[in-house]
Enzyme design. Structure first.
Site, PDB file in Angstrom:
ATOM      1  N   CYS A   1       0.699  -1.365   0.010  1.00 28.19           N
ATOM      2  CA  CYS A   1       0.064   0.548  -0.017  1.00 28.19           C
ATOM      3  C   CYS A   1       0.905   1.257   0.108  1.00 28.19           C
ATOM      4  O   CYS A   1       0.640   2.517  -0.597  1.00 28.19           O
ATOM      5  CB  CYS A   1      -0.539  -0.051   1.564  1.00 28.19           C
ATOM      6  SG  CYS A   1      -0.041   0.676   2.901  1.00 28.19           S
TER       7      CYS A   1
ATOM      8  N   HIS B   1      -1.609   1.331   7.151  1.00 30.19           N
ATOM      9  CA  HIS B   1      -2.303   1.217   5.771  1.00 30.19           C
ATOM     10  C   HIS B   1      -2.003   2.766   5.323  1.00 30.19           C
ATOM     11  O   HIS B   1      -2.010   3.517   6.280  1.00 30.19           O
ATOM     12  CB  HIS B   1      -3.590   0.692   5.875  1.00 30.19           C
ATOM     13  CG  HIS B   1      -3.505   0.967   4.293  1.00 30.19           C
ATOM     14  ND1 HIS B   1      -3.220  -0.409   3.584  1.00 30.19           N
ATOM     15  CD2 HIS B   1      -4.882   1.159   3.885  1.00 30.19           C
ATOM     16  CE1 HIS B   1      -3.672  -0.281   2.353  1.00 30.19           C
ATOM     17  NE2 HIS B   1      -5.122  -0.015   2.782  1.00 30.19           N
TER      18      HIS B   1
ATOM     19  N   ASN C   1      -7.790   4.406  -2.529  1.00 29.18           N
ATOM     20  CA  ASN C   1      -7.630   2.171  -1.439  1.00 29.18           C
ATOM     21  C   ASN C   1      -6.916   1.758  -2.834  1.00 29.18           C
ATOM     22  O   ASN C   1      -7.113   2.078  -4.342  1.00 29.18           O
ATOM     23  CB  ASN C   1      -8.380   1.763  -0.966  1.00 29.18           C
ATOM     24  CG  ASN C   1      -8.023   0.484  -0.154  1.00 29.18           C
ATOM     25  OD1 ASN C   1      -6.972   0.858   0.619  1.00 29.18           O
ATOM     26  ND2 ASN C   1      -9.031   0.463   0.247  1.00 29.18           N
TER      27      ASN C   1
END
Length: 341
Positions: free
Chosen positions: A153, A289, A309
């Site tokens: 990520c 994240h 995302n």
């Protein structure tokens, strides 16, 4: 009633269309036959196949995940809905390893002083902002990508930021390579996690990023295959943004999307809506994240961030989620940053 399937018609509005399979989990969570039926639906929808032993293990994980989703539903103070999604057969340990950021989870104190906003750094003050703003409507955001079973990520958040800022400065929307960072960033750990400041420093050291089509994503770390003559975007530097949501909103409205690091505790069972976690459920001292804030809005009394995302379009609101704005939810204000082009 706990709705397991509601489709969002407008990603930054309050309009929803309820699907037919609304169920009462107070009845079904403890009804094994009903849960078996739900699990069969899950396997069909997400094309899952297991051998007999693995199927039973995954079913038990599925039940526990829906129980946790029900708890989240009861605690959430926003409009978010939780339930069955693509991660429903995955244990918490697997989810954290493959979809979050193990390197960041292990040490939330590794942010260097020069990466932290300090008094005297640039601020955007006394600037009015529209009630809502969305860089997607300006054509400044690339498609939602999918990091796969790889804790990358950190690369996706940073690359998404550069793609958007490059468009704003150069009027060219180019999909850039996350794989280049996995292979060539020697400070981070590829699929085992990383930090945005390391990624930005690596891009500066490497001289820029190649485009996605010339350096395609493989969801695993390999040898660095950078061809400097084929670099498609470069950055001048990167900078921190004052860790205050009002300042972040001004930056988003007047400058560009921004990179943020958050606690993803509310995301595993998320389906849609504005996440407003109960205090203590999504602590700011456990960031794990990295994502991109592309805008903000308001739904009734719920102000929110619009966040891109990297889990594919078959998660959340076509790959996006909304997080309550104004309470520093899930640590979103801890380390906002952006590249400078």
């Amino acid at each position: 009633m706990f709705q397991l399937a509601v489709t969002c018609l407008a990603l930054s509005s309050c309009v929803y269309l309820a699907a037919a399979n609304t169920i009462d989990t107070a009845l079904h969570i403890d009804d094994e036959a009903a849960m078996r039926a739900q699990f069969e639906d899950f396997k069909v929808k997400y094309k899952k196949q297991y051998d007999n032993e693995e199927e039973e293990r995954r079913f038990r994980i599925f039940v526990e995940n829906l129980k946790d989703a029900k708890r989240m539903q009861g605690e959430d103070q926003g409009t978010a809905m939780y339930g069955m999604n693509k991660f429903s057969d995955m244990s918490d340990e697997e989810f954290e390893m493959f979809y979050l950021n193990p390197m960041m989870s292990e040490n939330n104190s590794s942010w260097p002083e020069e990466y932290t906003w300090r008094e005297g750094d640039e601020r955007l003050e006394n600037l009015s902002c529209p009630r809502k703003f969305d860089w997607r409507r300006k054509g400044a955001v690339t498609r939602v990508k999918n990091q796969g079973r790889c804790g990358s990520c950190w690369a996706f958040g940073v690359v998404a930021n550069i793609e958007s800022v490059w468009y704003i400065r150069r009027r060219r929307l180019v999909s850039l390579s996350e794989q280049q960072l996995l292979d060539c960033d020697s400070w981070d750990r590829g699929c085992k996690g990383g930090y945005p400041f390391n990624a930005f420093n690596s891009i500066l050291k490497l001289g820029g990023l190649m485009c996605w089509r010339n350096y395609r994503y493989r969801a695993s770390r390999g040898p660095c295959r950078l061809v400097k003559s084929r670099v498609s975007a470069t950055i001048q530097t990167y900078r921190s943004i004052r860790p205050h949501e009002d300042e972040m909103r001004v930056w988003v409205a007047h400058r560009s999307p921004i990179v943020v690091s958050i606690n993803a505790a509310a995301l595993k069972g998320y389906r849609h809506g504005v996440i407003r976690p109960k205090f203590g459920r999504c602590r700011s001292n456990r960031l794990n994240h990295v994502v991109l804030v592309v805008g903000y809005g308001q739904c009734g009394r719920h102000r929110y961030w619009i966040i891109k995302n990297s889990w594919g379009v078959n998660w959340g609101e076509q790959g996006y989620f909304r997080l309550y704005r104004g309470e520093n939810a899930c640590g979103i204000n801890q380390h906002p940053c952006t590249c400078v082009i």
